[in-house]
Structures are given as C-alpha cells and as structure tokens.
Design a protein around this motif. Structure first.
Motif, PDB file in Angstrom:
ATOM      1  N   PRO A 236       0.836  -1.215   0.000  1.00 62.93           N
ATOM      2  CA  PRO A 236       0.000   0.000   0.000  1.00 62.93           C
ATOM      3  C   PRO A 236       0.862   1.252   0.000  1.00 62.93           C
ATOM      4  N   THR A 237       0.360   2.309  -0.641  1.00 62.25           N
ATOM      5  CA  THR A 237       1.126   3.548  -0.780  1.00 62.25           C
ATOM      6  C   THR A 237       0.718   4.613   0.230  1.00 62.25           C
ATOM      7  N   HIS A 238      -0.507   4.561   0.719  1.00 62.41           N
ATOM      8  CA  HIS A 238      -1.040   5.548   1.646  1.00 62.41           C
ATOM      9  C   HIS A 238      -1.680   4.844   2.836  1.00 62.41           C
ATOM     10  N   MET A 239      -1.911   5.596   3.899  1.00 65.57           N
ATOM     11  CA  MET A 239      -2.594   5.009   5.045  1.00 65.57           C
ATOM     12  C   MET A 239      -3.373   6.089   5.788  1.00 65.57           C
ATOM     13  N   VAL A 240      -4.347   5.627   6.587  1.00 65.20           N
ATOM     14  CA  VAL A 240      -5.117   6.496   7.475  1.00 65.20           C
ATOM     15  C   VAL A 240      -5.079   5.863   8.865  1.00 65.20           C
ATOM     16  N   VAL A 241      -4.666   6.634   9.869  1.00 65.84           N
ATOM     17  CA  VAL A 241      -4.650   6.157  11.254  1.00 65.84           C
ATOM     18  C   VAL A 241      -6.038   6.374  11.841  1.00 65.84           C
ATOM     19  N   LEU A 242      -6.651   5.299  12.345  1.00 67.04           N
ATOM     20  CA  LEU A 242      -8.028   5.347  12.832  1.00 67.04           C
ATOM     21  C   LEU A 242      -8.084   5.104  14.335  1.00 67.04           C
ATOM     22  N   THR A 243      -8.758   6.009  15.038  1.00 69.37           N
ATOM     23  CA  THR A 243      -8.968   5.831  16.484  1.00 69.37           C
ATOM     24  C   THR A 243     -10.403   6.150  16.890  1.00 69.37           C
ATOM     25  N   ASP A 244     -11.243   6.568  15.931  1.00 70.87           N
ATOM     26  CA  ASP A 244     -12.605   7.012  16.252  1.00 70.87           C
ATOM     27  C   ASP A 244     -13.522   6.619  15.098  1.00 70.87           C
ATOM     28  N   ALA A 245     -14.726   6.114  15.438  1.00 67.42           N
ATOM     29  CA  ALA A 245     -15.673   5.685  14.410  1.00 67.42           C
ATOM     30  C   ALA A 245     -16.092   6.841  13.504  1.00 67.42           C
ATOM     31  N   ARG A 246     -16.012   8.079  14.014  1.00 66.59           N
ATOM     32  CA  ARG A 246     -16.420   9.228  13.206  1.00 66.59           C
ATOM     33  C   ARG A 246     -15.465   9.489  12.048  1.00 66.59           C
ATOM     34  N   GLN A 247     -14.286   8.877  12.076  1.00 66.63           N
ATOM     35  CA  GLN A 247     -13.387   9.007  10.931  1.00 66.63           C
ATOM     36  C   GLN A 247     -13.851   8.170   9.742  1.00 66.63           C
ATOM     37  N   VAL A 248     -14.708   7.202  10.000  1.00 68.20           N
ATOM     38  CA  VAL A 248     -15.183   6.318   8.931  1.00 68.20           C
ATOM     39  C   VAL A 248     -16.358   7.019   8.253  1.00 68.20           C
ATOM     40  N   ASP A 249     -16.035   7.994   7.418  1.00 69.14           N
ATOM     41  CA  ASP A 249     -17.057   8.810   6.779  1.00 69.14           C
ATOM     42  C   ASP A 249     -17.031   8.591   5.270  1.00 69.14           C
ATOM     43  N   ASP A 250     -17.803   9.395   4.550  1.00 69.93           N
ATOM     44  CA  ASP A 250     -17.889   9.238   3.097  1.00 69.93           C
ATOM     45  C   ASP A 250     -16.546   9.471   2.418  1.00 69.93           C
ATOM     46  N   THR A 251     -15.738  10.381   2.954  1.00 66.59           N
ATOM     47  CA  THR A 251     -14.428  10.651   2.359  1.00 66.59           C
ATOM     48  C   THR A 251     -13.541   9.416   2.435  1.00 66.59           C
ATOM     49  N   LEU A 252     -13.484   8.783   3.597  1.00 68.07           N
ATOM     50  CA  LEU A 252     -12.658   7.594   3.749  1.00 68.07           C
ATOM     51  C   LEU A 252     -13.162   6.464   2.863  1.00 68.07           C
ATOM     52  N   LEU A 253     -14.463   6.251   2.830  1.00 66.51           N
ATOM     53  CA  LEU A 253     -15.004   5.151   2.029  1.00 66.51           C
ATOM     54  C   LEU A 253     -14.798   5.400   0.538  1.00 66.51           C
ATOM     55  N   ALA A 254     -14.813   6.663   0.118  1.00 68.67           N
ATOM     56  CA  ALA A 254     -14.524   6.978  -1.276  1.00 68.67           C
ATOM     57  C   ALA A 254     -13.074   6.647  -1.616  1.00 68.67           C
ATOM     58  N   LEU A 255     -12.152   6.860  -0.672  1.00 68.99           N
ATOM     59  CA  LEU A 255     -10.751   6.496  -0.889  1.00 68.99           C
ATOM     60  C   LEU A 255     -10.598   4.984  -1.013  1.00 68.99           C
ATOM     61  N   VAL A 256     -11.341   4.244  -0.203  1.00 70.03           N
ATOM     62  CA  VAL A 256     -11.310   2.778  -0.292  1.00 70.03           C
ATOM     63  C   VAL A 256     -11.780   2.331  -1.673  1.00 70.03           C
ATOM     64  N   GLN A 257     -12.873   2.909  -2.150  1.00 75.13           N
ATOM     65  CA  GLN A 257     -13.380   2.556  -3.472  1.00 75.13           C
ATOM     66  C   GLN A 257     -12.376   2.926  -4.571  1.00 75.13           C
ATOM     67  N   ALA A 258     -11.710   4.073  -4.412  1.00 77.84           N
ATOM     68  CA  ALA A 258     -10.734   4.508  -5.406  1.00 77.84           C
ATOM     69  C   ALA A 258      -9.561   3.536  -5.462  1.00 77.84           C
ATOM     70  N   ALA A 259      -9.102   3.048  -4.306  1.00 76.54           N
ATOM     71  CA  ALA A 259      -8.008   2.077  -4.297  1.00 76.54           C
ATOM     72  C   ALA A 259      -8.425   0.789  -4.986  1.00 76.54           C
ATOM     73  N   SER A 260      -9.646   0.333  -4.739  1.00 75.96           N
ATOM     74  CA  SER A 260     -10.126  -0.891  -5.379  1.00 75.96           C
ATOM     75  C   SER A 260     -10.206  -0.726  -6.896  1.00 75.96           C
ATOM     76  N   ARG A 261     -10.712   0.423  -7.356  1.00 76.31           N
ATOM     77  CA  ARG A 261     -10.800   0.650  -8.792  1.00 76.31           C
ATOM     78  C   ARG A 261      -9.420   0.727  -9.425  1.00 76.31           C
ATOM     79  N   ARG A 262      -8.486   1.375  -8.728  1.00 74.59           N
ATOM     80  CA  ARG A 262      -7.156   1.543  -9.319  1.00 74.59           C
ATOM     81  C   ARG A 262      -6.479   0.200  -9.519  1.00 74.59           C
ATOM     82  N   VAL A 263      -6.608  -0.687  -8.547  1.00 75.63           N
ATOM     83  CA  VAL A 263      -5.912  -1.973  -8.604  1.00 75.63           C
ATOM     84  C   VAL A 263      -6.661  -2.985  -9.474  1.00 75.63           C
ATOM     85  N   ASN A 264      -7.985  -2.973  -9.380  1.00 74.21           N
ATOM     86  CA  ASN A 264      -8.772  -4.004 -10.051  1.00 74.21           C
ATOM     87  C   ASN A 264      -9.427  -3.548 -11.352  1.00 74.21           C
ATOM     88  N   GLY A 265      -9.325  -2.244 -11.641  1.00 73.67           N
ATOM     89  CA  GLY A 265      -9.857  -1.747 -12.892  1.00 73.67           C
ATOM     90  C   GLY A 265     -11.362  -1.564 -12.874  1.00 73.67           C
TER      91      GLY A 265
END
Length: 265
Positions: A236-265
């Motif tokens: 992995p090239t980037h990371m997010v340090v998580l300590t609070d459920a409020r960090q799991v927002d639309d921005t973070l989930l969009a980054l997860v989706q972007a990583a999946s699209r980049r690797v899997n097309g």
C-alpha cells in the motif's frame, strides 16, 4: 447466527417513538432545525439527547441519506400484517359512509354477500422516510460470516476491536464483493486483487490503501508498514490512522473505493 440488519433497523425505527417520544420524521426535523454544519456535530447533538453513539450514528446516516433508511427499503415499513379487525357488522348496522354516494340505500338482499372490506390503512410513516431518494445502501455482510480466524486477528485490537469491526462492515457496504483475508497482525482486502490492508494493534488501527501516485493530503499519510505487512498486502502507498468511528465517513469510504478501482480496474 447471522445478523439481520434489515430487521434490526425495522425494530429500531418502529420503537423510536415509544423509546424517545419522537418518531424518525420528528427527529430528522429537529436535526434540520439545528443547522449543524458537520456529521460529527449531529452525532454529538443526538448523544446529548440521550442516544448511544451507535444509535446516534445510525440516525445521522439516515439523515445524510436523504431521510431514507440505510438497510430497510421504505416499502418494507408498510409491509406489516394488518391489525386484526372485528367481523363486519350486519348490513343494517353499517355506517352509511360506504354507501352515501349511491342514489339510494342498497336493498337488504344486495348485502347477502358483502363485498370484501377495504384494506386497512397501513401505519403512518414519516414523510421523510418515503420521499423519493437514491436507492438505499446495500446491507453489509453479517459479521458472523467472517471466518473465525479473522476474529482472532481483530482481538489484538483490544479496545479498538469494535472500531475494527465497524470499519470492515462499512467497507462491505460500499464494496459488497470484497474478500477479507487474515494475516499476522492485519486483515488484507482484495476485490479480487489486494488493494488495502487493515493493520491491527491495541494503540490504533491503520488502514493502508494502494492509491499509486495520489497526493498525500488529509486524512491520508504516506504508508509506513513493516515489510511483512507490505508483502502480504501488495505494498500500500497511503494510510489512514483510525482511532474514532467518526473518521469512517464518506471521504474515507470513497478512498477505499478509489483504491479498489485503481488496482482491479
């Protein structure tokens, strides 16, 4: 036993009035009246009204989803067995409301075989819950379906174990086909190729993402993982340090989706 999130949401919303004195529509109207600028502010305000964090977060997500339930199709709120009704009274005792439009009252013999009573009106549903909006988010895969060895890895998070389960469940919502593979000290995410890793510790959780040359900007940091982790997770090239459920927002989930699209097309 798997968790039925549709039924849990149905139970939560149907009992909201009895538990809090207000139904979903009333709570959503109050939230709008507060004009709170951020999602976290809404959660904090709801907690001040007596909600637990999980239920405050649930209502905030419904508010952010245009007032539409997260797992439960609004039509399901109407799909309830009708309340048992007493047998229809004899024709002579019926209220005239069903015949007042006729030019004359029906003759007694015409009531020998009464027409079926009109269906009972369904329970009222808050207008916000049935307003047209985008389709609801898909139900996440239940936690119980995760292999037992994954729970053993998550146990190392100790106080952050509920947060780890929450992160994985939210990723399952936005990527229903994601595969989670346990490794020593981490959970590798694939769809089908590796694109992310959740590194577990009692200090914090670190979500590593393969975002290639994407800029390092909040909430992202440059990935820093031991070699054993990068070998298992596809570097992995980037990371997010998580300590609070409020960090799991639309921005973070969009980054997860972007990583999946980049690797899997």
């Amino acid at each position: 036993m798997s968790t039925d999130w549709v039924e849990k949401e149905r139970e939560f919303l149907s009992g909201l009035k009895a538990d809090t004195g207000r139904d979903l529509g009333e709570w959503l109207a109050l939230i709008r009246a507060q004009q709170l600028p951020h999602r976290n502010d809404i959660i904090d305000w709801l907690r001040q009204q007596g909600f637990t964090f999980s239920r405050a977060s649930w209502i905030e997500r419904i508010h952010n989803n245009g007032g539409r339930p997260i797992y439960l199709d609004p039509a399901d709120l109407l799909d309830r067995p009708p309340t048992p009704r007493a047998p229809a009274p004899p024709s002579s005792a019926r209220a005239p409301a069903t015949v007042e439009l006729a030019p004359t009252p029906p003759a007694p013999q015409t009531q020998a075989t009464p027409s079926p009573a009109p269906p009972q009106a369904p329970p009222p549903v808050p207008a916000a819950a049935i307003a047209p909006s985008p389709p609801p988010r898909r139900e996440p895969a239940p936690t119980a379906s995760v292999p037992t060895e994954l729970d053993a890895v998550l146990a190392a998070a100790k106080a952050y174990r509920p947060l780890a389960h929450y992160v994985l469940r939210e990723i399952q919502v936005v990527l229903p086909g994601v595969v989670m593979r346990p490794h020593q000290g981490c959970v590798v995410l694939a769809n089908p190729r590796h694109f992310a890793v959740l590194v577990i510790s009692a200090k914090d959780l670190r979500l590593g993402l393969d975002l290639g040359e994407a800029p390092v900007a909040d909430p992202l940091e440059r990935a820093r993982f031991p070699a054993a982790i990068t070998r298992a997770a596809g570097e992995p090239t980037h990371m997010v340090v998580l300590t609070d459920a409020r960090q799991v927002d639309d921005t973070l989930l969009a980054l997860v989706q972007a990583a999946s699209r980049r690797v899997n097309g």
